[in-house]
Design a protein around this motif. Structure first.
Motif, PDB file in Angstrom:
ATOM      1  N   ALA A 170       0.827  -1.208   0.000  1.00 36.40           N
ATOM      2  CA  ALA A 170       0.000   0.000   0.000  1.00 36.40           C
ATOM      3  C   ALA A 170       0.863   1.259   0.000  1.00 36.40           C
ATOM      4  O   ALA A 170       0.518   2.261  -0.633  1.00 36.40           O
ATOM      5  CB  ALA A 170      -0.932  -0.009   1.213  1.00 36.40           C
ATOM      6  N   ARG A 171       1.999   1.202   0.708  1.00 36.01           N
ATOM      7  CA  ARG A 171       2.884   2.364   0.781  1.00 36.01           C
ATOM      8  C   ARG A 171       3.711   2.536  -0.486  1.00 36.01           C
ATOM      9  O   ARG A 171       4.086   3.658  -0.843  1.00 36.01           O
ATOM     10  CB  ARG A 171       3.831   2.200   1.982  1.00 36.01           C
ATOM     11  N   LYS A 172       4.003   1.434  -1.174  1.00 42.09           N
ATOM     12  CA  LYS A 172       4.920   1.484  -2.331  1.00 42.09           C
ATOM     13  C   LYS A 172       4.215   1.321  -3.667  1.00 42.09           C
ATOM     14  O   LYS A 172       4.871   1.281  -4.710  1.00 42.09           O
ATOM     15  CB  LYS A 172       5.965   0.362  -2.193  1.00 42.09           C
ATOM     16  N   ALA A 173       2.889   1.254  -3.664  1.00 43.45           N
ATOM     17  CA  ALA A 173       2.139   0.926  -4.882  1.00 43.45           C
ATOM     18  C   ALA A 173       2.465   1.839  -6.057  1.00 43.45           C
ATOM     19  O   ALA A 173       2.547   1.383  -7.202  1.00 43.45           O
ATOM     20  CB  ALA A 173       0.639   0.960  -4.589  1.00 43.45           C
ATOM     21  N   ALA A 174       2.651   3.109  -5.799  1.00 47.28           N
ATOM     22  CA  ALA A 174       2.881   4.058  -6.895  1.00 47.28           C
ATOM     23  C   ALA A 174       4.218   3.854  -7.584  1.00 47.28           C
ATOM     24  O   ALA A 174       4.398   4.218  -8.753  1.00 47.28           O
ATOM     25  CB  ALA A 174       2.784   5.488  -6.360  1.00 47.28           C
ATOM     26  N   SER A 175       5.187   3.255  -6.892  1.00 45.50           N
ATOM     27  CA  SER A 175       6.543   3.154  -7.440  1.00 45.50           C
ATOM     28  C   SER A 175       6.887   1.785  -8.003  1.00 45.50           C
ATOM     29  O   SER A 175       7.999   1.586  -8.511  1.00 45.50           O
ATOM     30  CB  SER A 175       7.567   3.511  -6.348  1.00 45.50           C
ATOM     31  N   ILE A 176       5.978   0.829  -7.930  1.00 46.64           N
ATOM     32  CA  ILE A 176       6.290  -0.529  -8.398  1.00 46.64           C
ATOM     33  C   ILE A 176       6.339  -0.572  -9.920  1.00 46.64           C
ATOM     34  O   ILE A 176       5.385  -0.230 -10.600  1.00 46.64           O
ATOM     35  CB  ILE A 176       5.248  -1.539  -7.883  1.00 46.64           C
ATOM     36  N   GLN A 177       7.458  -0.995 -10.447  1.00 47.15           N
ATOM     37  CA  GLN A 177       7.667  -1.152 -11.884  1.00 47.15           C
ATOM     38  C   GLN A 177       8.542  -2.378 -12.115  1.00 47.15           C
ATOM     39  O   GLN A 177       9.491  -2.599 -11.371  1.00 47.15           O
ATOM     40  CB  GLN A 177       8.339   0.088 -12.480  1.00 47.15           C
ATOM     41  N   PRO A 178       8.255  -3.154 -13.141  1.00 43.44           N
ATOM     42  CA  PRO A 178       7.084  -3.085 -14.015  1.00 43.44           C
ATOM     43  C   PRO A 178       5.853  -3.652 -13.318  1.00 43.44           C
ATOM     44  O   PRO A 178       5.951  -4.569 -12.499  1.00 43.44           O
ATOM     45  CB  PRO A 178       7.490  -3.939 -15.209  1.00 43.44           C
ATOM     46  N   ARG A 179       4.692  -3.117 -13.638  1.00 44.99           N
ATOM     47  CA  ARG A 179       3.453  -3.497 -12.984  1.00 44.99           C
ATOM     48  C   ARG A 179       3.124  -4.985 -13.161  1.00 44.99           C
ATOM     49  O   ARG A 179       2.557  -5.623 -12.281  1.00 44.99           O
ATOM     50  CB  ARG A 179       2.271  -2.685 -13.545  1.00 44.99           C
ATOM     51  N   GLU A 180       3.458  -5.527 -14.342  1.00 45.31           N
ATOM     52  CA  GLU A 180       3.075  -6.910 -14.622  1.00 45.31           C
ATOM     53  C   GLU A 180       3.846  -7.918 -13.773  1.00 45.31           C
ATOM     54  O   GLU A 180       3.512  -9.108 -13.747  1.00 45.31           O
ATOM     55  CB  GLU A 180       3.273  -7.233 -16.110  1.00 45.31           C
ATOM     56  N   LYS A 181       4.881  -7.461 -13.057  1.00 47.79           N
ATOM     57  CA  LYS A 181       5.645  -8.358 -12.194  1.00 47.79           C
ATOM     58  C   LYS A 181       5.306  -8.119 -10.726  1.00 47.79           C
ATOM     59  O   LYS A 181       6.137  -8.327  -9.833  1.00 47.79           O
ATOM     60  CB  LYS A 181       7.146  -8.184 -12.435  1.00 47.79           C
ATOM     61  N   LEU A 182       4.084  -7.693 -10.443  1.00 48.91           N
ATOM     62  CA  LEU A 182       3.668  -7.454  -9.066  1.00 48.91           C
ATOM     63  C   LEU A 182       3.819  -8.710  -8.209  1.00 48.91           C
ATOM     64  O   LEU A 182       4.276  -8.643  -7.062  1.00 48.91           O
ATOM     65  CB  LEU A 182       2.212  -6.969  -9.024  1.00 48.91           C
ATOM     66  N   GLY A 183       3.440  -9.865  -8.751  1.00 53.35           N
ATOM     67  CA  GLY A 183       3.556 -11.102  -7.988  1.00 53.35           C
ATOM     68  C   GLY A 183       4.993 -11.382  -7.591  1.00 53.35           C
ATOM     69  O   GLY A 183       5.275 -11.782  -6.457  1.00 53.35           O
ATOM     70  N   ASN A 184       5.919 -11.170  -8.502  1.00 61.61           N
ATOM     71  CA  ASN A 184       7.338 -11.378  -8.229  1.00 61.61           C
ATOM     72  C   ASN A 184       7.817 -10.414  -7.146  1.00 61.61           C
ATOM     73  O   ASN A 184       8.576 -10.788  -6.239  1.00 61.61           O
ATOM     74  CB  ASN A 184       8.137 -11.190  -9.516  1.00 61.61           C
ATOM     75  N   TRP A 185       7.369  -9.147  -7.241  1.00 65.87           N
ATOM     76  CA  TRP A 185       7.728  -8.142  -6.244  1.00 65.87           C
ATOM     77  C   TRP A 185       7.184  -8.539  -4.876  1.00 65.87           C
ATOM     78  O   TRP A 185       7.888  -8.468  -3.865  1.00 65.87           O
ATOM     79  CB  TRP A 185       7.166  -6.787  -6.677  1.00 65.87           C
ATOM     80  N   LEU A 186       5.924  -8.954  -4.832  1.00 65.58           N
ATOM     81  CA  LEU A 186       5.310  -9.354  -3.571  1.00 65.58           C
ATOM     82  C   LEU A 186       6.013 -10.562  -2.956  1.00 65.58           C
ATOM     83  O   LEU A 186       6.160 -10.656  -1.732  1.00 65.58           O
ATOM     84  CB  LEU A 186       3.829  -9.668  -3.782  1.00 65.58           C
ATOM     85  N   TYR A 187       6.449 -11.484  -3.809  1.00 68.00           N
ATOM     86  CA  TYR A 187       7.163 -12.647  -3.283  1.00 68.00           C
ATOM     87  C   TYR A 187       8.417 -12.205  -2.544  1.00 68.00           C
ATOM     88  O   TYR A 187       8.691 -12.656  -1.418  1.00 68.00           O
ATOM     89  CB  TYR A 187       7.545 -13.626  -4.398  1.00 68.00           C
ATOM     90  N   GLY A 188       9.202 -11.318  -3.177  1.00 67.41           N
ATOM     91  CA  GLY A 188      10.429 -10.851  -2.550  1.00 67.41           C
ATOM     92  C   GLY A 188      10.170 -10.134  -1.240  1.00 67.41           C
ATOM     93  O   GLY A 188      10.885 -10.336  -0.242  1.00 67.41           O
ATOM     94  N   VAL A 189       9.132  -9.289  -1.206  1.00 66.37           N
ATOM     95  CA  VAL A 189       8.809  -8.563   0.022  1.00 66.37           C
ATOM     96  C   VAL A 189       8.300  -9.529   1.095  1.00 66.37           C
ATOM     97  O   VAL A 189       8.650  -9.395   2.270  1.00 66.37           O
ATOM     98  CB  VAL A 189       7.768  -7.458  -0.259  1.00 66.37           C
ATOM     99  N   ALA A 190       7.491 -10.495   0.701  1.00 62.54           N
ATOM    100  CA  ALA A 190       6.964 -11.467   1.671  1.00 62.54           C
ATOM    101  C   ALA A 190       8.085 -12.267   2.313  1.00 62.54           C
ATOM    102  O   ALA A 190       8.086 -12.500   3.535  1.00 62.54           O
ATOM    103  CB  ALA A 190       5.974 -12.401   0.973  1.00 62.54           C
ATOM    104  N   TYR A 191       9.057 -12.685   1.509  1.00 68.32           N
ATOM    105  CA  TYR A 191      10.175 -13.462   2.065  1.00 68.32           C
ATOM    106  C   TYR A 191      11.001 -12.600   3.018  1.00 68.32           C
ATOM    107  O   TYR A 191      11.367 -13.044   4.110  1.00 68.32           O
ATOM    108  CB  TYR A 191      11.045 -13.999   0.940  1.00 68.32           C
TER     109      TYR A 191
END
Length: 498
Positions: A81-102
Motif C-alpha cells: 500500500a505504501r509502495k504501490a505508486a513506485s512498483i515497476q514493471p506493474r506486470e511483475k507485481l507477484g514477483n515483487w510481492l514474493y520478494g517482500v513477503a520473504y
C-alpha cells in the motif's frame, strides 16, 4: 471512506468505486493504478485475493507459526500500500510481492528470536507440543523427505535471478498456465517455458542433498502441494484491505486496525528496503564482488597510484603469431614466452594447425585490460566513474588476475597484497560465447561461474552470472533491476588512441 473519481499515473480517468467482482477482472497494472488514484478497498481486496495465497504460503513456510504468519502477511500488503505508486514493471507485481513477503517473514523470524532471547521462553517447543504450529500437509507421510525441504525452498527461490523467479511465482505458486504467464510478462511462451524449466533445474540442484538428486518433477510436486494448503484466512482479507487504505492515506486511525507487531514489522522492512536501495545506487563505491566469480575491485587511493601492470615481454610465443591475432607482442605473458622452444629446436616445416576458435580467442585475450563501462541493475557507469576507471584485468595463459587494491573495505584485498585469480575456459561454439571462471583463491576457491563473453571492435565484454546462482549463465549482455548480472566492458591497454 469517501470515494472520489480521479486519474492514474498513466492519465486514465476512473469512474466511482468498483465492486469486488468487477475489480477482480482487472490486470495488476490497472488495479495498482486505481488504488493509487482512489484507495478503494474492493480494489485492494482484489489484489489480496489474487496474490494472498502465494504470500501466505511464503510466510507459513518460513515462520511455521500461524500467528506470526498472519502478521507477516498483513505487513507485506501494508508495504505494498505504501509502495504501490513506485512498483515497476506493474506486470511483475507477484514477483515483487514474493520478494517482500520473504524479506518480511525473515524479519519476523529475527524479531521472534529476539523476543525469545529476552524472555527466556521456549515458545516454539511449547507450540509444537500444543499443536499450534501448522500440521503436516494433507496426505503427507510422516517423515516425508519432501516436507523437510519446505524451509529451504524459499531461501533458494528468493535468490533466483528475476527472470527465473518470475515464471516460478506465476506458474508454480499462483497456478497460471504458461500462456497466461507469457501474456502477463510480455514474453514469448517459449521463453516462459524455457526459463521455468531452467529455474526448476537450478532449484532442484540447490535443494538436493549430497549424493541424492532431487528430480525437477518432485520439486513441482512439492510446490503444488504447498500451494494447495496455502488458503488465506478469510478474516485477514477484508481487514488487510481496510488497513491498507488507511495506511496509504496517512490516517493515524490505522493503528486501530493493525497490531503493534504488524506496524513495527512493516516499518522495519521499509527501512531495510530503503537502505538496500541506497547501497545498490552506490554499488561501485568501494569493493564489489562481480557475479558468482568472486572477482573483487575497489577504489584506489587518493594518491592516484595505479594497479600493478604486467611485465613487458620481449618476444612473442607461437600462439600469438597466427592469423586472427591483433594484440601487440608486448602483452605476451613472460612465463609463456620463456616456454617457447629455441629457434634451432623448431621443426623446419611446421605443420599448419587445425582451426581452434578457443585457442584463437585465448590468444586475443592475452595482456592487460582496463574497464571502460560497467552495467548493473539496468544502469550503466562510464569509464570516468569511480571504481570503473581503475579496474583492471590481467590475462596470462588461461588465468585472469584482478590486482590487489586499496585496503579499507570489508573483504577487499590489501594494497599490493593478494590479488584475485581465476582460471578460465572458453567455449566460443556456444551462442553467446561461453566462459567459465573458476576461483583459485578467496572464499570462492574452487567455485565456477558460468558467464558469457564477446570480443568486438577491440573490446572485451563479459556478462557475469549472479552471485547467488553462479551456474545461471546469462543469456545476453543486458541487465535489469534485481537480476544479479554484471556486465563489464574492457579495452586492451595497448590499443592506440587516435
Amino acid at each position: 471512506m469517501k470515494k472520489t473519481s480521479g486519474k492514474s499515473a498513466l492519465g486514465r480517468d476512473f469512474p466511482p468505486p468498483l465492486e469486488l467482482g468487477t475489480a477482480a477482472e482487472l490486470s495488476d497494472g490497472h488495479l495498482l493504478d486505481r488504488f493509487v488514484a482512489q484507495r478503494e478497498e474492493p480494489v485492494f481486496e482484489a489484489i489480496v485475493l489474487r496474490h494472498g495465497p502465494m504470500v501466505w504460503g511464503v510466510c507459513r513456510r518460513v515462520l511455521r507459526d500461524h500467528h506470526d504468519a498472519e502478521d507477516a502477511l498483513q505487513a507485506t500488503f501494508l508495504i505494498l500500500a505504501r509502495k504501490a505508486a513506485s512498483i515497476q514493471p506493474r506486470e511483475k507485481l507477484g514477483n515483487w510481492l514474493y520478494g517482500v513477503a520473504y524479506l518480511t517473514a525473515k524479519k519476523a523470524m529475527a524479531s521472534r528470536a529476539r523476543r525469545r532471547a529476552l524472555d527466556g521462553k521456549a515458545r516454539e517447543a511449547k507450540a509444537w507440543e500444543n499443536k499450534v504450529l501448522d500440521p503436516p500437509h494433507p496426505g503427507a507421510d510422516p517423515g516425508d523427505p519432501l516436507d523437510e525441504l519446505l524451509p529451504k525452498l524459499d531461501r533458494e527461490l528468493s535468490r533466483l535471478p528475476g527472470k527465473y523467479r518470475a515464471p516460478v511465482v506465476l506458474c508454480e505458486l499462483e497456478g497460471k498456465t504458461h500462456k497466461e504467464a507469457a501474456e502477463q510478462l510480455g514474453w514469448p511462451i517459449g521463453t516462459v517455458s524455457g526459463r521455468l524449466s531452467r529455474a526448476r533445474g537450478i532449484l532442484a540442484k540447490k535443494l538436493s542433498c549430497p549424493g541424492a538428486a532431487l528430480p525437477a518433477g518432485s520439486l513441482a510436486a512439492l510446490l503444488a502441494r504447498d500451494v494447495s494448503a496455502a488458503n488465506v484466512p478469510a478474516e485477514l482479507v477484508g481487514s488487510t484491505a481496510h488497513a491498507a487504505c488507511l495506511v496509504s492515506a496517512g490516517h493515524a486511525t490505522a493503528a486501530s486496525v493493525i497490531s503493534a507487531e504488524v506496524a513495527t514489522l512493516s516499518a522495519e522492512v521499509l527501512k531495510t528496503m530503503f537502505l538496500s536501495k541506497i547501497a545498490m545506487s552506490s554499488l561501485l563505491v568501494g569493493l564489489v564482488g562481480l557475479g558468482g566469480t568472486g572477482i573483487y575491485y575497489g577504489v584506489q587511493s587518493a594518491s592516484g597510484d595505479t594497479a600493478p601492470k604486467t611485465q613487458t615481454a620481449q618476444a612473442a610465443p607461437a600462439v600469438v603469431a597466427g592469423p586472427g591475432t591483433n594484440w601487440p607482442v608486448d602483452d605476451v605473458p613472460e612465463e609463456t614466452r620463456k616456454a617457447e622452444p629455441a629457434k634451432d629446436q623448431r621443426p623446419s616445416t611446421p605443420a599448419v594447425p587445425a582451426a581452434n576458435p578457443a585457442a584463437d580467442d585465448t590468444a586475443k585475450l592475452q595482456g592487460t585490460w582496463n574497464a571502460v563501462q560497467i552495467e548493473s541493475n539496468g544502469k550503466t557507469l562510464g569509464k570516468d566513474a569511480v571504481g570503473v576507471r581503475d579496474m583492471q584485468f590481467i590475462i596470462e595463459g588461461d588465468q585472469l588476475t584482478i590486482p590487489g587494491v586499496e585496503a579499507g573495505s570489508q573483504g577487499r584485498a590489501g594494497s599490493g597484497g593478494p590479488a584475485r585469480r581465476k582460471r578460465f575456459a572458453l567455449d566460443p561454439a556456444k551462442t553467446p560465447k561461453a566462459i567459465d571462471l573458476t576461483s583459485l583463491d578467496g572464499r570462492e576457491k574452487g567455485e565456477t561461474a558460468a558467464c558469457i563473453y564477446k570480443i568486438e571492435d577491440g573490446r572485451l565484454t563479459i556478462a557475469l552470472a549472479p552471485a547467488e546462482h553462479p551456474e545461471a549463465r546469462p543469456e545476453d549482455f543486458k541487465t535489469a533491476a534485481g537480476d544479479g548480472i554484471l556486465v563489464i566492458t574492457l579495452e586492451h591497454a595497448n590499443i592506440k588512441k587516435n
